[in-house]
Design a protein around this motif. Structure first.
Motif, PDB file in Angstrom:
ATOM      1  N   UNK A 474       0.824  -1.216   0.000  1.00  0.00           N
ATOM      2  CA  UNK A 474       0.000   0.000   0.000  1.00  0.00           C
ATOM      3  C   UNK A 474       0.856   1.263   0.000  1.00  0.00           C
ATOM      4  N   UNK A 475       0.340   2.259  -0.671  1.00  0.00           N
ATOM      5  CA  UNK A 475       1.034   3.549  -0.644  1.00  0.00           C
ATOM      6  C   UNK A 475       1.144   4.080   0.775  1.00  0.00           C
ATOM      7  N   UNK A 476       0.162   3.720   1.595  1.00  0.00           N
ATOM      8  CA  UNK A 476       0.184   4.184   2.976  1.00  0.00           C
ATOM      9  C   UNK A 476       0.651   3.064   3.916  1.00  0.00           C
ATOM     10  N   UNK A 477       1.515   2.190   3.416  1.00  0.00           N
ATOM     11  CA  UNK A 477       1.969   1.052   4.218  1.00  0.00           C
ATOM     12  C   UNK A 477       2.505   1.448   5.588  1.00  0.00           C
ATOM     13  N   UNK A 478       3.263   2.534   5.692  1.00  0.00           N
ATOM     14  CA  UNK A 478       3.815   2.863   7.024  1.00  0.00           C
ATOM     15  C   UNK A 478       2.746   3.302   8.026  1.00  0.00           C
ATOM     16  N   UNK A 479       1.568   3.687   7.537  1.00  0.00           N
ATOM     17  CA  UNK A 479       0.512   4.146   8.461  1.00  0.00           C
ATOM     18  C   UNK A 479      -0.777   3.364   8.183  1.00  0.00           C
ATOM     19  N   UNK A 480      -0.614   2.106   7.861  1.00  0.00           N
ATOM     20  CA  UNK A 480      -1.720   1.317   7.338  1.00  0.00           C
ATOM     21  C   UNK A 480      -2.846   1.139   8.363  1.00  0.00           C
ATOM     22  N   UNK A 481      -2.471   0.914   9.621  1.00  0.00           N
ATOM     23  CA  UNK A 481      -3.504   0.709  10.643  1.00  0.00           C
ATOM     24  C   UNK A 481      -4.322   1.987  10.835  1.00  0.00           C
ATOM     25  N   UNK A 482      -3.667   3.134  10.790  1.00  0.00           N
ATOM     26  CA  UNK A 482      -4.390   4.392  10.952  1.00  0.00           C
ATOM     27  C   UNK A 482      -5.351   4.603   9.782  1.00  0.00           C
ATOM     28  N   UNK A 483      -4.969   4.138   8.605  1.00  0.00           N
ATOM     29  CA  UNK A 483      -5.879   4.210   7.466  1.00  0.00           C
ATOM     30  C   UNK A 483      -7.129   3.374   7.758  1.00  0.00           C
ATOM     31  N   UNK A 484      -6.905   2.184   8.299  1.00  0.00           N
ATOM     32  CA  UNK A 484      -8.039   1.316   8.616  1.00  0.00           C
ATOM     33  C   UNK A 484      -8.956   1.930   9.659  1.00  0.00           C
ATOM     34  N   UNK A 485      -8.382   2.586  10.656  1.00  0.00           N
ATOM     35  CA  UNK A 485      -9.205   3.260  11.670  1.00  0.00           C
ATOM     36  C   UNK A 485     -10.158   4.238  10.995  1.00  0.00           C
ATOM     37  N   UNK A 486      -9.637   4.871   9.972  1.00  0.00           N
ATOM     38  CA  UNK A 486     -10.365   5.920   9.296  1.00  0.00           C
ATOM     39  C   UNK A 486     -11.553   5.431   8.489  1.00  0.00           C
ATOM     40  N   UNK A 487     -11.471   4.210   8.032  1.00  0.00           N
ATOM     41  CA  UNK A 487     -12.496   3.747   7.091  1.00  0.00           C
ATOM     42  C   UNK A 487     -13.401   2.659   7.675  1.00  0.00           C
ATOM     43  N   UNK A 488     -13.178   2.302   8.936  1.00  0.00           N
ATOM     44  CA  UNK A 488     -13.970   1.207   9.529  1.00  0.00           C
ATOM     45  C   UNK A 488     -15.406   1.654   9.800  1.00  0.00           C
ATOM     46  N   UNK A 489     -16.324   0.726   9.652  1.00  0.00           N
ATOM     47  CA  UNK A 489     -17.723   0.976   9.990  1.00  0.00           C
ATOM     48  C   UNK A 489     -17.952   0.785  11.483  1.00  0.00           C
TER      49      UNK A 489
END
Lengths: 696, 491
Positions: A474-489
């Motif tokens: 992922x382009x955001x691999x270094x902050x991947x978990x934070x990306x997931x926080x952002x998009x979770x339902x």
């Protein structure tokens, strides 16, 4: 600013933040994690506000929502610094949590120590009461006994009370009355009720989960209250949500009540991000892997739905709640390579961690690690670790590999380093294969999503080993978990035990229970304003009569009412799923339902990244040089690209190295890579090589 | 060697997966919760390539049972055959345990194939199940299944299966367990074919040979390093009834990391069920020597090659047909492991590293005469191990029954289960169902009975030692007191 979403994940080393703007604009930042995690959170927010040219209070004042992944619960449990817990349970059963159903992690080793007692025996008190399996009261609750227990807890300084009675999932009256008394007697105590936390059959699983909730609850609550106060004092007026172990988010208040649900709050974000990434990039079936310093986490996503399990042990504690099925092995950059007494090379499970860390960190570590081997082989650039913020000492890496692996095995240093990498890749591939086969799947049906600092170096080789055709870094691999926080339902998982053979089911009772579960779930989501639409997913844990393990089968029904027709279809699915998982089905055998499950999902509007237009295939504009890399024993001179400068559409044939802050990506010989419209690095692996070719 | 390690790790994973699948899909409580089974991959010789097990009882026995099968069907095995044996005198040990193997022909030869050894719920004998504290002949414990074909060229041999099932009082459980095992074996066979297709037969065979040699070297190094040169004889008097005992004598030697066992002087138990087969004895001795490292390795032939033994024919550890063997795992093995560890530690094995710890047992069933009569193991607690927590190592990975499941499914009310003031686990079970009968077993040592079983009927208490066909009426209580081998770790 009003439509920005912010996700913040606190990890062991860094606190990561991803912000997504109203037009799909992404911002990310990383700051060092802090002992008080709220400091790191505020620092990350402050850094982003500065980047946006705004005072922090202005920035926070406009934010509608912050979603947070926190390790407070996990740290509390693993470091045994949770609350002082007292347990009230049915008289005659106060040692179930110690018995652990006689489970020991080791079959043979007599040196295995007992787990830390999060509720010591003196704090486990049995109270006279008994309900039978149909909910009939056999022995009334001894209220005086409850008050006496509270008195003893007061004397001991107990901060949290776990309450777990036999069959409370059928009739919770005694537990609820006990909670009332405890509230009267110990008004400041955190209370954890098994009929709320896990209303399911099997007393050890229930008491363990309930007690862990009591153990971590006060710490998580204190932290969330503290964080929220700090955010409010800085002008934040929006909602604070916490990501849970099931991959959904919940309000901080609700998350605090069921703190045990946040034990996987950190890694859950990565799996959710994997699903989001798959949706964008057009891959429905993915395996997410996250390789950090000490561990390697693997999770499966099918049809964009992350796999869930109720069979988790965290630390040495049984947690029977539905959680994302994240399989962890001790393989990371810090894993130590060593030669055993029989002369065979081993990698891990011991790790040098981040301190002293690999030999090349120059922090006193002398044993060779996976990171050292990567440096020796040229896969890692010693001058560009963490974007150059940390310089690695290649000579120390070479010395360590020579001394502890090459010389004992009679190999050259390069051969030894190659062997270390080959072995750790194999260990990771085996673990990944296990995760897929356990679910009756072939890894070749999946794309591999590689996150974590070290994931991009090893993913290509693992994919080869597993027969996987596509790797996504992922382009955001270094902050991947934070990306997931952002998009979770938003997500509430409810469960209730209801034992009955499928051919003898009472549909009225079944439907009533599902309705009650849905009402309770809706109550828990009431008041939040971030989700407009709700989805309900119902499923049944089923097994052939006599089996110990259940298979969770989604109910095939478009309506709220479950009918015989729906159930017949679901039963058919059970047989098929059983066969897929275990190569075995027997429709002539009676099937039993054990547990009803309901997920209520508050669907958030997912932020969409803005796709970049595909440009030229030519990646030379991002070329930063070349270096010698040992993909095997022979060196190859390969181009090195600055990943931050690569544009959508850029095409890079292997062999090549792509360096980004926090991640290095190896494009192996024979592989090809393309930068997609969202900045993800898509690596294609020699397209489905045949088994014979791989053997050759 | 690195390539071989990598390839072998795939093979070991297939063995582990085979074992997990059996545990998840089997139907009888003995397998699903008791974990009384093991899974292995073997070569055609046969050599043990990789084995996954949940207790110490199976160590040598899959290989030995498969050897009996291959010996019987030497030139009569074909593609799709699945063969079975369940006989203490054909490579086995305790009654009711069968070994099922699925010979796999790759390039026309028997290269690598899976097998599972598992204890069935009931395979005839005098009483339902495997607990017969007074058996004097093996047929009282179970019917002997000498090698037979369950599938021939992929086709179920219905007569063979029917013969098995008709010799069981727990037909549906046995049928379901066999089906689960056969399915798991087929899954493992498919994985092995895929592996050999991918890696090649030669590389696979090389990896197996190198790993076995490496395991042998590693095991020998460990024995040498931990124990040095040992030559010591230990003896115990094994009580086989209230007033009789049998001598168990073992001379343990280590030379170049090899573990030698000489049982000269060991007595016989011709009329009792304490006999142990030679494969069983070697397996327990190996566990006694390598317990500390066995979890970190995959058991294979390299380990088995480390042990050899001699014993007088007809003795406790090399019995002759028709001697009974039913209590060998429950009692004799504990004494043997204690003696071997003691010898290896110069006569003074640290108490806190003890692996043994016998405990009482009760097996209940409907009154004799019921055609469908699957026995129920009433085993609500465990002996507290010498480590001060959890069960002893020799108890294996048995899952203690859930009180709620026991009540909701089996009509037993677990009245209580708790550590008593004496530091032992006390449990009380009430029969809420129809009248049952039960076989009770209380092991003894020099100090007398280990643990206590008390039957309470209408307030009348009766302390029981070993007994058969004890009537447990509705409302009858059984009180269990389990022994303890140390003080609890957490005071």
């Amino acid at each position: 600013m009003s439509n920005w979403n912010v996700g913040i994940d606190v990890g062991g080393t860094f606190t990561d933040l991803v912000a997504i703007g109203p037009n799909g604009e992404f911002r990310s930042t990383k700051t060092p994690s802090t002992p008080d995690q709220s400091d790191g959170v505020l620092n990350a927010l402050g850094r982003l506000a500065t980047e946006l040219g705004l005072p922090l209070d202005d920035f926070l004042g406009e934010l509608p929502l912050i979603v947070h992944g926190t390790t407070v619960a996990t740290n509390s449990l693993l470091e045994y610094n949770g609350a002082k817990v007292g347990l009230i349970t049915t008289k005659g059963f106060r040692d179930e949590i110690e018995f652990r159903r006689s489970y020991k992690e080791s079959v043979f080793d007599p040196r295995l120590k007992p787990p830390h007692a999060i509720v010591p025996r003196r704090s486990r008190i049995g109270v006279a009461e008994r309900v039978d399996h149909q909910g009939n009261v056999l022995t009334p609750l001894d209220e005086a006994g409850v008050r006496a227990a509270c008195e003893e807890f007061r004397r001991q300084g107990v901060e949290a009370v776990a309450i777990c009675y036999l069959f409370s999932f059928v009739n919770p009256a005694h537990e609820r009355r006990t909670a009332e008394i405890v509230r009267e007697e110990l008004p400041d105590a955190f209370i954890s009720l098994s009929c709320d936390v896990l209303p399911e059959i099997r007393e050890f699983e229930r008491v363990s989960t309930t007690t862990v909730n009591a153990f971590v609850g006060p710490r998580v609550n204190a932290y969330l209250t503290h964080l929220e106060e700090r955010l409010r004092s800085q002008g934040f007026k929006g909602e604070l949500f916490i990501i849970q172990s099931n991959g959904g988010v919940l309000s901080a208040q609700e998350a605090g009540r069921y703190a045990v649900n946040t034990l996987l709050s950190g890694p859950a974000g990565g799996v959710t991000a994997g699903s989001y990434l798959g949706e964008m990039a057009g891959y429905d079936n993915l395996i997410t892997v996250d390789m950090g310093g000490t561990s390697y986490d693997i999770a499966l996503i099918e049809n964009l739905q992350p796999a869930v399990t109720t069979e988790s042990w965290i630390g040495r504690y049984r947690i029977a709640l539905p959680m994302l099925d994240i399989h962890t092995i001790g393989a990371g950059g810090g894993s130590i390579a060593w030669v055993d007494a029989g002369g065979a090379l081993q990698v891990g499970p011991a790790s040098a961690g981040s301190y002293p860390g690999p030999a090349c960190y120059s922090r006193g570590g002398t044993r060779p690690t996976v990171t050292d081997a990567n440096v020796v082989l040229g896969l890692l650039n010693p001058d560009f670790f963490l974007g150059g913020e940390m310089v690695l000492d290649r000579e120390k890496a070479v010395d360590a590999v020579r001394r502890e692996v090459a010389e004992p095995l009679g190999l050259s240093v390069i051969e030894a380093a190659s062997a270390i990498i080959e072995l750790v890749n194999s260990n990771m591939a085996n673990a990944t294969r296990l995760v897929t086969t356990k679910r009756g799947r072939d890894p070749q049906q999946f794309a591999l999503v590689a996150a974590g600092g070290a994931g991009g170096i090893h993913a290509g080789k693992q994919a080869e080993e597993l027969g996987i055709r596509t790797v996504i870094v992922p382009g955001l691999a270094p902050v991947f978990c934070a990306l997931g926080d952002n998009v979770a339902d938003l997500k509430i998982s409810e469960s209730r035990t209801h034992i009955g053979r499928v051919d003898e089911l009472d549909f009225e009772a079944l439907n009533t229970m599902f309705q009650e579960m849905e009402q309770r779930a809706r109550g828990r989501l009431a008041g939040q304003a971030v989700a407009g639409n709700f989805e309900t997913k119902r499923s049944l844990d089923m097994h052939y009569v006599g089996e110990v393990h259940e298979v969770t089968v989604p109910i095939r029904s478009r309506t709220r009412r479950i009918t015989k027709l729906n159930l017949d279809a679901t039963l058919g699915d059970f047989h098929e799923l059983h066969e897929r998982l275990f190569a075995h089905k027997d429709p002539s055998q009676p099937v039993e339902i054990l547990t009803l499950r309901l997920d209520l999902i508050g669907v958030r509007e997912r932020p969409r990244m803005i796709p970049q237009e595909f440009g030229d295939e030519d990646a030379s504009g991002a070329l930063k040089g070349e270096r010698q890399v040992h993909f095997d024993v022979e060196p190859t001179t390969v181009p090195v690209y600055n990943g931050d400068l690569l544009k959508a559409g850029a095409f890079i044939p292997g062999p090549a190295i792509i360096e980004q802050w926090g991640t290095t990506i190896a494009v192996y010989p024979g592989h090809e890579c393309l930068i997609d419209a969202y900045g993800n690095v898509i690596i294609e692996i020699g397209q489905a090589r045949s088994a014979a070719e791989r053997a050759a | 060697m690195i390539r071989s390690q990598i390839l072998y790790s795939r093979i070991a994973a297939i063995a582990r997966e085979l074992a997990e699948t059996v545990g998840r899909t089997a139907r009888s409580p003995g397998l699903t919760e008791g974990r009384r089974y093991a899974a292995a991959l073997l070569t055609g010789e046969p050599k043990l390539v990789a084995q996954a097990q949940y207790d110490a009882s199976h160590v040598f026995l899959i290989r030995d049972s498969v050897a009996a099968l291959l010996d019987r069907f030497a030139f009569n095995l074909g593609e799709g055959d699945i063969v079975l044996v369940g006989d203490p005198y054909s490579g086995g040990s305790t009654p009711q345990a069968i070994t099922i193997a699925a010979p796999l022909f790759y390039e026309g030869e028997l290269v690598l194939f899976p097998a599972v050894r598992a204890e069935m719920a009931d395979l005839a004998g005098e009483f339902p199940g495997s607990l017969h504290p007074f058996a004097s002949e093996t047929w009282q414990e179970a019917v002997r299944f000498t090698p037979l074909k369950l599938y021939r060229h992929g086709l179920l041999q219905r007569d063979a299966l029917r013969f098995m099932l008709r010799n069981s009082r727990a037909e549906s459980q046995v049928r379901a367990d066999i089906e689960a095992i056969v399915s798991a074996l087929r899954g493992a066979s498919a994985s092995l074919v895929a592996l050999m297709d991918e890696k090649g037969r030669k590389a696979t065979e090389t990896a197996i040979a190198q790993t076995i040699a490496h395991s042998r070297a590693l095991g020998a190094a460990e024995i040498t390093e931990r124990f040095g040169a040992v030559d010591r004889t230990e003896r115990a008097s094994l009580p086989v009834s209230v007033d009789a005992s049998v001598d168990l004598v073992v001379r343990v030697t280590t030379a170049d990391g090899h573990l030698g066992l000489d049982f000269t002087g060991t007595g016989a138990n011709r009329a009792g069920p304490y006999n142990m087969t030679p494969g069983q004895a070697k397996g327990y001795a190996l566990v006694a020597a390598l317990a500390e490292s066995l979890d970190a390795t995959t058991l294979n032939d390299g380990h088995l090659q480390l042990v050899s033994m001699t014993a007088p024919k007809g003795s406790l550890v090399d019995p002759v047909l028709p001697a009974a063997t039913g209590l060998s795992d429950a009692v004799t093995a504990h004494h043997l492991v204690g003696l071997v560890r003691s010898a290896l530690h110069g006569g003074q094995a640290p108490d806190e590293t003890r692996l043994d710890g016998v405990q009482p047992a009760v097996l209940a069933f409907l009154p004799i005469g019921a055609e469908d009569n699957p026995p129920i193991s009433l085993d609500p607690g465990f002996s507290l191990s010498a480590q001060g927590w959890g069960p002893p190592v020799l108890a294996g990975r048995r899952l203690m029954p859930s009180a709620e499941v026991l009540e909701a499914r089996e009509h037993f009310n677990l009245v209580s289960r708790e550590i008593g003031a004496d530091g032992r686990i006390h449990a009380v079970i009430r029969n809420d169902g129809p009248t049952l009968e039960g076989n009770f077993f209380v092991p003894r040592d020099a100090g007398g009975p280990r643990g206590r079983l008390t039957l309470v009927i209408d307030g009348a208490r009766q302390v029981l030692e070993s007994a058969v066909l004890v009537v447990i009426p509705p409302g009858g209580l059984i009180e269990f007191i389990y022994p303890t081998y140390a003080e609890r770790a957490d005071g």
